[in-house]
Design a protein around this motif. Structure first.
Motif, PDB file in Angstrom:
ATOM      1  N   LYS A   1       0.800  -1.272  -0.120  1.00 22.35           N
ATOM      2  CA  LYS A   1       0.355   0.136   0.005  1.00 22.35           C
ATOM      3  C   LYS A   1       0.931   1.606   0.098  1.00 22.35           C
ATOM      4  N   ASN A   2       0.186   2.061  -0.464  1.00 18.10           N
ATOM      5  CA  ASN A   2       0.993   3.383  -0.623  1.00 18.10           C
ATOM      6  C   ASN A   2       1.397   4.362   1.161  1.00 18.10           C
ATOM      7  N   THR A   3       1.139   3.632   1.690  1.00 17.04           N
ATOM      8  CA  THR A   3       0.771   4.143   2.833  1.00 17.04           C
ATOM      9  C   THR A   3       1.662   3.537   3.819  1.00 17.04           C
ATOM     10  N   VAL A   4       2.042   2.068   3.008  1.00 18.26           N
ATOM     11  CA  VAL A   4       3.438   1.918   3.850  1.00 18.26           C
ATOM     12  C   VAL A   4       4.549   2.378   3.256  1.00 18.26           C
ATOM     13  N   VAL A   5       4.650   2.109   2.532  1.00 14.39           N
ATOM     14  CA  VAL A   5       5.568   3.008   1.787  1.00 14.39           C
ATOM     15  C   VAL A   5       6.538   4.197   2.261  1.00 14.39           C
ATOM     16  N   LYS A   6       5.346   5.163   2.423  1.00 14.14           N
ATOM     17  CA  LYS A   6       5.161   5.881   2.690  1.00 14.14           C
ATOM     18  C   LYS A   6       6.226   5.973   4.172  1.00 14.14           C
ATOM     19  N   SER A   7       5.507   5.715   5.223  1.00 15.62           N
ATOM     20  CA  SER A   7       5.644   5.060   6.779  1.00 15.62           C
ATOM     21  C   SER A   7       7.153   4.994   7.227  1.00 15.62           C
ATOM     22  N   VAL A   8       7.932   3.554   5.962  1.00 13.68           N
ATOM     23  CA  VAL A   8       8.705   3.460   6.220  1.00 13.68           C
ATOM     24  C   VAL A   8      10.152   4.167   5.295  1.00 13.68           C
ATOM     25  N   LYS A   9      11.633   3.778   6.596  1.00  8.81           N
ATOM     26  CA  LYS A   9      12.599   4.997   6.190  1.00  8.81           C
ATOM     27  C   LYS A   9      13.649   3.383   5.957  1.00  8.81           C
ATOM     28  N   VAL A  10      14.280   3.419   4.870  1.00  5.29           N
ATOM     29  CA  VAL A  10      14.866   1.936   4.160  1.00  5.29           C
ATOM     30  C   VAL A  10      16.342   2.627   4.161  1.00  5.29           C
ATOM     31  N   SER A  11      17.092   2.275   4.731  1.00  2.73           N
ATOM     32  CA  SER A  11      18.806   3.256   4.795  1.00  2.73           C
ATOM     33  C   SER A  11      19.381   1.832   4.998  1.00  2.73           C
ATOM     34  N   GLY A  12      21.237   2.042   5.291  1.00  2.00           N
ATOM     35  CA  GLY A  12      22.003   0.704   4.600  1.00  2.00           C
ATOM     36  C   GLY A  12      21.209  -0.077   4.233  1.00  2.00           C
ATOM     37  N   GLU A  13      21.367  -1.406   4.273  1.00  2.00           N
ATOM     38  CA  GLU A  13      21.093  -2.066   3.385  1.00  2.00           C
ATOM     39  C   GLU A  13      19.881  -3.021   3.525  1.00  2.00           C
ATOM     40  N   MET A  14      18.999  -2.359   4.742  1.00  2.00           N
ATOM     41  CA  MET A  14      17.985  -2.820   5.251  1.00  2.00           C
ATOM     42  C   MET A  14      16.712  -3.156   4.070  1.00  2.00           C
ATOM     43  N   HIS A  15      16.904  -3.378   2.682  1.00  2.00           N
ATOM     44  CA  HIS A  15      15.816  -3.194   1.323  1.00  2.00           C
ATOM     45  C   HIS A  15      15.293  -5.067   2.026  1.00  2.00           C
ATOM     46  N   ARG A  16      16.207  -6.008   2.440  1.00  2.00           N
ATOM     47  CA  ARG A  16      15.345  -7.291   2.788  1.00  2.00           C
ATOM     48  C   ARG A  16      14.861  -6.902   3.993  1.00  2.00           C
ATOM     49  N   TYR A  17      14.823  -6.079   4.868  1.00  2.00           N
ATOM     50  CA  TYR A  17      13.736  -6.051   5.972  1.00  2.00           C
ATOM     51  C   TYR A  17      12.807  -5.177   5.394  1.00  2.00           C
ATOM     52  N   ILE A  18      12.216  -4.741   4.942  1.00  2.00           N
ATOM     53  CA  ILE A  18      10.816  -4.113   4.750  1.00  2.00           C
ATOM     54  C   ILE A  18      10.063  -4.525   5.333  1.00  2.00           C
ATOM     55  N   PRO A  19       9.146  -6.134   5.094  1.00  2.00           N
ATOM     56  CA  PRO A  19       8.747  -6.526   5.854  1.00  2.00           C
ATOM     57  C   PRO A  19       8.296  -6.193   7.221  1.00  2.00           C
ATOM     58  N   VAL A  20       9.431  -6.370   8.114  1.00  2.00           N
ATOM     59  CA  VAL A  20       9.707  -6.129   9.128  1.00  2.00           C
ATOM     60  C   VAL A  20       9.460  -4.623   9.357  1.00  2.00           C
ATOM     61  N   LEU A  21      10.425  -3.851   8.315  1.00  2.00           N
ATOM     62  CA  LEU A  21      10.155  -2.603   9.794  1.00  2.00           C
ATOM     63  C   LEU A  21       9.127  -2.459   8.853  1.00  2.00           C
ATOM     64  N   ALA A  22       8.067  -2.268   8.355  1.00  2.00           N
ATOM     65  CA  ALA A  22       6.601  -1.847   7.775  1.00  2.00           C
ATOM     66  C   ALA A  22       6.180  -2.540   9.786  1.00  2.00           C
ATOM     67  N   LYS A  23       6.138  -4.112   9.764  1.00  2.00           N
ATOM     68  CA  LYS A  23       5.328  -4.560  11.447  1.00  2.00           C
ATOM     69  C   LYS A  23       6.295  -3.537  12.262  1.00  2.00           C
ATOM     70  N   ASN A  24       7.327  -3.005  12.695  1.00  2.00           N
ATOM     71  CA  ASN A  24       7.648  -2.522  13.257  1.00  2.00           C
ATOM     72  C   ASN A  24       6.617  -1.121  13.489  1.00  2.00           C
ATOM     73  N   GLU A  25       5.965  -0.692  12.003  1.00  2.00           N
ATOM     74  CA  GLU A  25       5.103   0.888  11.358  1.00  2.00           C
ATOM     75  C   GLU A  25       3.703  -0.019  12.155  1.00  2.00           C
ATOM     76  N   GLY A  26       3.284  -0.934  12.675  1.00  2.00           N
ATOM     77  CA  GLY A  26       2.411  -1.437  12.966  1.00  2.00           C
ATOM     78  C   GLY A  26       1.408  -1.853  11.371  1.00  2.00           C
ATOM     79  N   PHE A  27       2.004  -1.731  10.892  1.00  2.00           N
ATOM     80  CA  PHE A  27       1.412  -2.604   9.548  1.00  2.00           C
ATOM     81  C   PHE A  27       1.009  -4.001   9.559  1.00  2.00           C
ATOM     82  N   ASP A  28       0.137  -4.669   9.847  1.00  2.00           N
ATOM     83  CA  ASP A  28       0.176  -6.115  10.609  1.00  2.00           C
ATOM     84  C   ASP A  28      -0.107  -7.208   9.230  1.00  2.00           C
TER      85      ASP A  28
END
Length: 318
Positions: free
Chosen positions: A161-188
């Protein structure tokens, strides 16, 4: 706009025209309103020239060119910032991700109301020794650590969802863990879909053992950040306080024993000759340092800026 397709790339000039034609066929057959955002992560093979040609001929093609190679995470972050579609699809530029999967991914987000759908390349065409086995080990560790029951965290083909990508901040080499970042932001509401994996047609893989090792290091980092990233004092302050109290009590015990022996006239040794003196001193010093680390961490969180860790050299149609 229905769909934004975000495509990070590095030295993939041979595949770009073919990839665009393939995506165009899928988009037209389903009559989607769409945009394609290519992010050139410092290519040196002429990839940007191909993107320029595509963007000049097709207004739905947009381009971001980095000043140099910053990494896939930074490329995705730049693409997410510009994405306007209700659903954001990410895919690799090497033709190993199949655009024919896009309609089903789109439906899962729009009709089934998922926040994120991660692709699962169940049947792979990669080298078994250098990529498949390390990938299986990595995904097993990621599942155990994150609690997300996904089979393929590193699959480039995902839908959000567009709201997910606007809520997560991807840096370093964290692209592998975008689902984890999204979960941490409340998108379950995170799901998974088996997707077709294509054999690489052009160029060579960018995967190496260094990325495998970095993946595990990032896994440790994100596991820590997910628990204590917004409250570092809870971990550093706690252990710092416990160590300082342990050291203080030990020092008090040494002092009390020294005074007791002096009072009864017993033979005593210098405090500095007692090994517990150094244990107590070390514990108190480490305790203070850990507490200060937690305090500084809290200050950094409250004062951190949204500074980007990449520089854009050129934009097209944006």
């Amino acid at each position: 706009m229905d769909i934004s397709i975000v495509i990070p790339l590095l030295n993939e000039k041979d595949s770009l025209q073919e990839l665009y034609a393939w995506i165009l066929k899928v988009m037209q057959s389903h009559q989607y309103a769409y945009e394609i955002i290519f992010i050139d992560d410092g290519s040196t093979d002429g990839s940007w020239k191909v993107i320029e040609e595509l963007s000049s001929e097709h207004k739905e093609v947009k381009g971001i060119r980095f000043q140099r190679n910053y990494g896939k995470s930074q490329a995705l972050d730049a693409g997410f910032e510009k994405a306007n579609g209700a659903v954001v699809i990410t895919m690799d530029a090497d033709l190993q991700d199949n655009p024919e999967e896009i309609p089903e991914l789109y439906d899962l987000i729009i009709k089934e109301d998922f926040d994120l759908i991660s692709g699962w390349k169940k049947k792979r065409y990669d080298n078994v020794i250098t990529k498949n086995i390390p990938s299986k080990l990595f995904n097993l560790a990621a599942r155990k650590t994150s609690g997300l029951k996904l089979h393929d965290f590193n699959c480039g083909l995902k839908a959000y969802k567009n709201t997910v990508v606007k809520s997560v901040k991807v840096s370093g080499e964290m692209h592998r863990y975008i689902p984890v970042l999204a979960k941490n932001e409340g998108f379950d509401k995170i799901g998974e879909k088996v997707v077709q994996h294509q054999a690489r047609k052009y160029g060579e893989t960018k995967f190496g053992m260094s990325r495998f090792i970095n993946g595990f290091l990032d896994l440790i980092t994100i596991s820590f950040l997910s628990k204590f990233g917004k409250r570092p004092m809870h971990i550093f302050g706690l252990w710092g306080t416990l160590m300082f109290i342990f050291g203080l009590l030990s020092a008090g015990y040494i002092g009390a024993m020294k005074l007791y022996k002096l009072s009864v006239g017993a033979k005593t040794i210098l405090v500095t000759d007692n090994p517990w003196f150094y244990i107590a001193l070390t514990a108190m010093i480490l305790g203070v340092q850990l507490f200060l680390a937690g305090f500084i961490g809290e200050l950094l969180i409250k004062t951190k800026s949204n500074e980007k860790h990449y520089k854009i050299r050129q934009n097209l149609n944006l």
